[in-house]
Design an enzyme around this catalytic site. Structure first.
Site, PDB file in Angstrom:
ATOM      1  N   ARG A 172      46.429  90.017  12.675  1.00 50.78           N
ATOM      2  CA  ARG A 172      47.078  90.534  13.892  1.00 50.78           C
ATOM      3  C   ARG A 172      48.372  91.266  13.539  1.00 50.78           C
ATOM      4  O   ARG A 172      48.689  92.293  14.136  1.00 50.78           O
ATOM      5  CB  ARG A 172      47.353  89.380  14.870  1.00 50.78           C
ATOM      6  CG  ARG A 172      46.100  88.985  15.657  1.00 50.78           C
ATOM      7  CD  ARG A 172      46.144  87.560  16.166  1.00 50.78           C
ATOM      8  NE  ARG A 172      47.265  87.272  17.014  1.00 50.78           N
ATOM      9  CZ  ARG A 172      47.806  86.046  17.137  1.00 50.78           C
ATOM     10  NH1 ARG A 172      47.303  85.019  16.468  1.00 50.78           N
ATOM     11  NH2 ARG A 172      48.801  85.857  17.949  1.00 50.78           N
ATOM     12  N   LYS A 174      57.521  87.110  23.014  1.00 47.80           N
ATOM     13  CA  LYS A 174      57.469  88.023  24.166  1.00 47.80           C
ATOM     14  C   LYS A 174      57.189  87.246  25.452  1.00 47.80           C
ATOM     15  O   LYS A 174      57.844  87.441  26.468  1.00 47.80           O
ATOM     16  CB  LYS A 174      56.348  89.073  24.011  1.00 47.80           C
ATOM     17  CG  LYS A 174      56.486  89.999  22.848  1.00 47.80           C
ATOM     18  CD  LYS A 174      55.367  91.046  22.829  1.00 47.80           C
ATOM     19  CE  LYS A 174      53.982  90.495  22.581  1.00 47.80           C
ATOM     20  NZ  LYS A 174      53.723  89.988  21.232  1.00 47.80           N
ATOM     21  N   ARG A 220      52.433  76.962  17.165  1.00 50.11           N
ATOM     22  CA  ARG A 220      52.254  77.082  18.608  1.00 50.11           C
ATOM     23  C   ARG A 220      51.229  76.071  19.140  1.00 50.11           C
ATOM     24  O   ARG A 220      50.140  75.929  18.557  1.00 50.11           O
ATOM     25  CB  ARG A 220      51.763  78.511  18.872  1.00 50.11           C
ATOM     26  CG  ARG A 220      51.884  78.974  20.265  1.00 50.11           C
ATOM     27  CD  ARG A 220      52.230  80.416  20.349  1.00 50.11           C
ATOM     28  NE  ARG A 220      51.269  81.332  19.726  1.00 50.11           N
ATOM     29  CZ  ARG A 220      51.386  82.649  19.821  1.00 50.11           C
ATOM     30  NH1 ARG A 220      52.373  83.180  20.502  1.00 50.11           N
ATOM     31  NH2 ARG A 220      50.518  83.434  19.230  1.00 50.11           N
ATOM     32  N   ARG A 227      49.837  98.579  23.764  1.00 47.89           N
ATOM     33  CA  ARG A 227      49.746  98.126  22.379  1.00 47.89           C
ATOM     34  C   ARG A 227      49.259  99.233  21.457  1.00 47.89           C
ATOM     35  O   ARG A 227      49.148  99.023  20.254  1.00 47.89           O
ATOM     36  CB  ARG A 227      48.734  96.996  22.354  1.00 47.89           C
ATOM     37  CG  ARG A 227      49.156  95.774  21.602  1.00 47.89           C
ATOM     38  CD  ARG A 227      47.992  94.819  21.748  1.00 47.89           C
ATOM     39  NE  ARG A 227      48.167  93.595  21.094  1.00 47.89           N
ATOM     40  CZ  ARG A 227      48.600  92.477  21.673  1.00 47.89           C
ATOM     41  NH1 ARG A 227      48.983  92.487  22.924  1.00 47.89           N
ATOM     42  NH2 ARG A 227      48.651  91.369  20.990  1.00 47.89           N
ATOM     43  N   ARG A 245      45.597  77.974  19.871  1.00 48.64           N
ATOM     44  CA  ARG A 245      44.807  79.191  20.106  1.00 48.64           C
ATOM     45  C   ARG A 245      43.900  79.442  18.913  1.00 48.64           C
ATOM     46  O   ARG A 245      44.335  79.304  17.768  1.00 48.64           O
ATOM     47  CB  ARG A 245      45.753  80.386  20.285  1.00 48.64           C
ATOM     48  CG  ARG A 245      46.117  80.656  21.720  1.00 48.64           C
ATOM     49  CD  ARG A 245      47.227  81.665  21.847  1.00 48.64           C
ATOM     50  NE  ARG A 245      46.942  82.954  21.198  1.00 48.64           N
ATOM     51  CZ  ARG A 245      47.713  84.032  21.337  1.00 48.64           C
ATOM     52  NH1 ARG A 245      48.806  83.986  22.090  1.00 48.64           N
ATOM     53  NH2 ARG A 245      47.410  85.159  20.733  1.00 48.64           N
TER      54      ARG A 245
HETATM   55  N1  LIG Z   1      46.971  95.815  25.311  1.00 51.79           N
HETATM   56  C1  LIG Z   1      45.981  95.282  24.585  1.00 51.79           C
HETATM   57  N2  LIG Z   1      45.078  96.070  23.936  1.00 51.79           N
HETATM   58  C2  LIG Z   1      44.076  95.564  23.207  1.00 51.79           C
HETATM   59  N3  LIG Z   1      43.869  94.243  23.037  1.00 51.79           N
HETATM   60  C3  LIG Z   1      44.730  93.389  23.652  1.00 51.79           C
HETATM   61  C4  LIG Z   1      45.822  93.868  24.458  1.00 51.79           C
HETATM   62  N4  LIG Z   1      46.493  92.795  24.960  1.00 51.79           N
HETATM   63  C5  LIG Z   1      45.864  91.707  24.481  1.00 51.79           C
HETATM   64  N5  LIG Z   1      44.809  92.056  23.704  1.00 51.79           N
HETATM   65  C6  LIG Z   1      43.872  91.138  23.019  1.00 51.79           C
HETATM   66  O1  LIG Z   1      44.246  89.793  23.319  1.00 51.79           O
HETATM   67  C7  LIG Z   1      44.670  89.113  22.127  1.00 51.79           C
HETATM   68  C8  LIG Z   1      45.806  88.177  22.456  1.00 51.79           C
HETATM   69  O2  LIG Z   1      46.890  88.913  22.966  1.00 51.79           O
HETATM   70  P1  LIG Z   1      48.395  88.350  22.919  1.00 51.79           P
HETATM   71  O3  LIG Z   1      48.422  86.984  23.482  1.00 51.79           O
HETATM   72  O4  LIG Z   1      49.266  89.385  23.537  1.00 51.79           O
HETATM   73  O5  LIG Z   1      48.584  88.252  21.343  1.00 51.79           O
HETATM   74  P2  LIG Z   1      49.786  88.221  20.319  1.00 51.79           P
HETATM   75  O6  LIG Z   1      50.224  86.781  20.258  1.00 51.79           O
HETATM   76  O7  LIG Z   1      49.067  88.661  19.058  1.00 51.79           O
HETATM   77  O8  LIG Z   1      50.885  89.158  20.740  1.00 51.79           O
HETATM   78  C9  LIG Z   1      45.004  90.223  21.149  1.00 51.79           C
HETATM   79  O9  LIG Z   1      44.887  89.825  19.791  1.00 51.79           O
HETATM   80  C10 LIG Z   1      43.939  91.267  21.502  1.00 51.79           C
HETATM   81  O10 LIG Z   1      42.669  90.906  20.993  1.00 51.79           O
END
Ligand SMILES: Nc1ncnc2c1ncn2[C@@H]1O[C@H](COP(=O)(O)OP(=O)(O)O)[C@@H](O)[C@H]1O
Length: 278
Positions: A224, A58, A169, A135, A213
């Site tokens: 996740r 994304k 990553r 989300r 990360r």
């Molecule tokens: N819209 C959201 N609602 C709740 N938690 C979020 C949201 N966006 C990000 N997070 C938190 O930040 C973390 C990292 O987000 P992101 O980089 O988007 O992860 P991913 O690689 O899992 O898509 C998520 O695992 C969550 O803990």
């Protein structure tokens, strides 16, 4: 509960003020999506959302499109990680949640997003590509209450590829660029095509500064993913029922996927013009 509702209200009203300013600028409307597109990038400010499982890419594609379209790429995961790096009071509380792969509360996310939108508004930003928000269906409902989303792009890859991509990553702690050391070659199942992705290796100056990360371990990636299926997949249905969802099965890595994505978004011409002008 009442306190929670009050917090949602104040958070959404903050978002509302910021987003309505963005929306006041000329916005691409949804009538042509997701079946055909006639966007004139740079001339109009899109309000797009990127959905997809952890590791699907994304951030990569949203960021490339944000450059092409001249709108900010706003990733709530980045906002959370910036907060984690700060020594603010939220940081410790967030670290525990994020490092277990859990979702942060809507209240915290809405506050971080409101702040980001307000600072963008002050700089004259218009439009956005949201990545990682909404989300949950509740977040999607709040977003619908405060602004119009033109298009929701749902990026898809098989689960095995997602896990390998997350584990591969790497981020340069100095320049902040993202790389991926995984060499992916997964046979297609149930009629799906084989997927190969060459590694995206870092240049020599970044090699000694690479970090991973904390939530990119196999156990946490699986957690996740399971949270995605449980809480975020219903968001796909939410937008599908509104006719705004554009499904995009990634055919491979960036060299194969980027031109195809531009094609389905009707942006391939635009990219040619921009690269010719560069
Ligand atoms: N819209 C959201 N609602 C709740 N938690 C979020 C949201 N966006 C990000 N997070 C938190 O930040 C973390 C990292 O987000 P992101 O980089 O988007 O992860 P991913 O690689 O899992 O898509 C998520 O695992 C969550 O803990």
């Amino acid at each position: 509960m009442a306190a929670m509702i009050r917090l949602f209200r104040s958070s959404s009203s903050l978002i509302s003020r910021s987003l309505s300013t963005a929306a006041a600028s000329e916005t691409v409307k949804s009538q042509s999506y997701p079946h055909s597109t006639s966007v004139e990038p740079k001339a109009k400010s899109v309000q797009w959302v990127f959905l997809g499982c952890p590791g699907v890419g994304k951030g990569t594609y949203a960021s490339r499109l944000s450059t092409l379209l001249g709108v900010p790429h706003i990733a709530t995961g980045d906002l959370v990680r910036d907060e984690l790096k700060s020594s603010g009071p939220l940081s410790k509380q967030l670290a525990e949640i994020v490092n277990q792969g859990k979702l942060v509360s809507d209240e915290i996310i809405l506050n971080l997003l409101s702040k980001r939108l307000e600072s963008g508004e002050a700089k004259g930003e218009a439009g956005f590509i949201l990545d990682g928000f909404p989300r949950t269906v509740r977040q999607a409902e709040i977003l619908t209450e405060v602004t119009d989303i033109d298009l929701v792009v749902n990026l898809k890859l098989p689960e095995r590829v997602l896990v390998e991509k997350c584990l591969g990553r790497r981020i340069c702690s100095e320049c902040g660029k993202n790389f991926n050391v995984a060499s992916i070659d997964v046979a297609g199942e149930n009629g799906a095509p084989r997927i190969s992705m060459a590694p995206l290796n870092p240049p020599s100056q970044c090699i000694s500064k690479l970090i991973t990360r904390a939530d990119d371990t196999e156990a946490i990636v699986k957690e996740r993913l399971s949270i995605y299926w449980d809480k975020s997949q219903p968001v796909e249905d939410f937008y599908r029922s509104q006719g705004k969802l554009l499904e995009f099965d990634l055919p491979g890595g960036i060299p194969e996927s980027w031109p195809k994505l531009l094609e389905v978004l009707n942006l391939d011409e635009q990219e040619h013009k921009l690269s010719a002008a560069a």
